[in-house]
Design a protein around this motif. Structure first.
Motif, short mmCIF file in Angstrom:
data_model
loop_
_atom_site.label_atom_id
_atom_site.label_comp_id
_atom_site.label_asym_id
_atom_site.label_seq_id
_atom_site.Cartn_x
_atom_site.Cartn_y
_atom_site.Cartn_z
N GLY A 116 0.80 -1.43 0.09
CA GLY A 116 0.10 0.01 0.02
C GLY A 116 0.74 1.23 0.11
O GLY A 116 2.05 1.33 -0.58
N GLY A 117 0.25 2.26 0.58
CA GLY A 117 0.90 3.73 0.99
C GLY A 117 0.77 4.29 2.17
O GLY A 117 1.10 3.48 3.22
N THR A 118 0.31 5.41 2.36
CA THR A 118 -0.16 5.98 3.44
C THR A 118 -1.08 5.17 4.30
O THR A 118 -1.16 5.23 5.39
N THR A 119 -2.11 4.50 3.07
CA THR A 119 -3.15 3.72 3.84
C THR A 119 -2.39 2.10 3.35
O THR A 119 -2.18 1.92 2.30
N ALA A 120 -2.05 1.29 4.29
CA ALA A 120 -1.26 0.41 4.42
C ALA A 120 -2.02 -1.10 4.67
O ALA A 120 -3.11 -0.91 5.67
N VAL A 121 -1.77 -1.98 4.02
CA VAL A 121 -2.16 -3.47 4.48
C VAL A 121 -1.14 -4.42 4.99
O VAL A 121 -0.23 -4.60 4.29
N SER A 122 -1.07 -4.56 5.97
CA SER A 122 -0.23 -5.44 6.86
C SER A 122 -0.73 -6.95 6.87
O SER A 122 -1.97 -7.01 7.47
#
Length: 216
Positions: A116-122
């Motif tokens: 992702g970016g500033t909104t991320a998926v871990s």
């Protein structure tokens, strides 16, 4: 005395056979590189016993332009040769925020991926090898969607594919600035049908998270 001598002979014979059992060589980087296509490279690799046979198996991630795959090959033994055979592959998000972390713990392959970016998926994937055939099975998937700048709410889920148990949590943004944090008090638990999902069937972490938040 004759009984003791016979036991000693059997033990010695077993030890000799064990010593004669050749090890399957661990896959080399050159062997993996030989499978790569144009523009592809090895992002990461890990070696360990994934199917409980005592031989060392290998997992690696290949990254290319707009594509990324996780691969596993098992060490194998033929009547006259030692070799490696494909045990599964899974498509990963092609745009990671860094190389995925890969470990093997008690025979389980754990892959931790951040995209992702500033909104991320871990995402954390857990796979285990089948003993009866060269197949890797997905046994667990955890995923968290969040704002790296605390700009919006988030969500997380944990799915145990062996039991069907799912834990879905809404992450409410509280506070602001240096005091921003997530409140994880809204937790929902439910079950999904238990069925075998092989590595090739690995779903998108983000799509699975979205379904979990809807109670599906």
């Amino acid at each position: 005395m004759r009984t003791l001598a016979l036991v000693a002979l059997l033990l010695a014979s077993g030890a000799a056979q064990a010593m004669q059992r050749p090890e399957v060589p661990v896959m080399s980087d050159d062997e993996i590189n030989a499978t790569l296509g144009a523009g592809e490279e090895i992002e990461n690799r890990v070696d360990g016993d994934l199917n409980g046979d005592g031989d060392i198996d290998t997992a690696w991630i290949v990254r290319g332009e707009d594509k990324r795959f996780l691969h596993v090959q098992f060490a194998a033994r033929g009547e006259f040769d030692l070799y490696h055979e494909p045990a599964g592959n899974a498509e990963l998000d092609p745009y990671p925020l860094g190389p995925a972390e890969m470990t093997i713990t008690k025979g389980v392959l754990v892959v931790k991926d951040l995209t992702g970016g500033t909104t991320a998926v871990s995402a954390t994937y857990r796979f285990r090898g089948e003993k009866a055939k060269p197949k890797m099975r997905l046994i667990g998937l955890d995923a968290t969607l969040y704002s790296r700048t605390y700009a919006h709410d988030g969500a997380e889920m944990s799915w145990n594919l062996l039991t069907g148990d799912v834990i879905a949590t809404k992450m409410k943004l509280v506070g602001s600035g240096e005091n921003a944090n997530y409140d994880k008090s809204a937790v929902k638990r439910f079950k999904r049908p238990v069925k075998i999902a092989y590595m090739e069937d690995t779903p998108s972490a983000e799509d699975t998270l979205d379904l979990a938040m809807k109670g599906k």
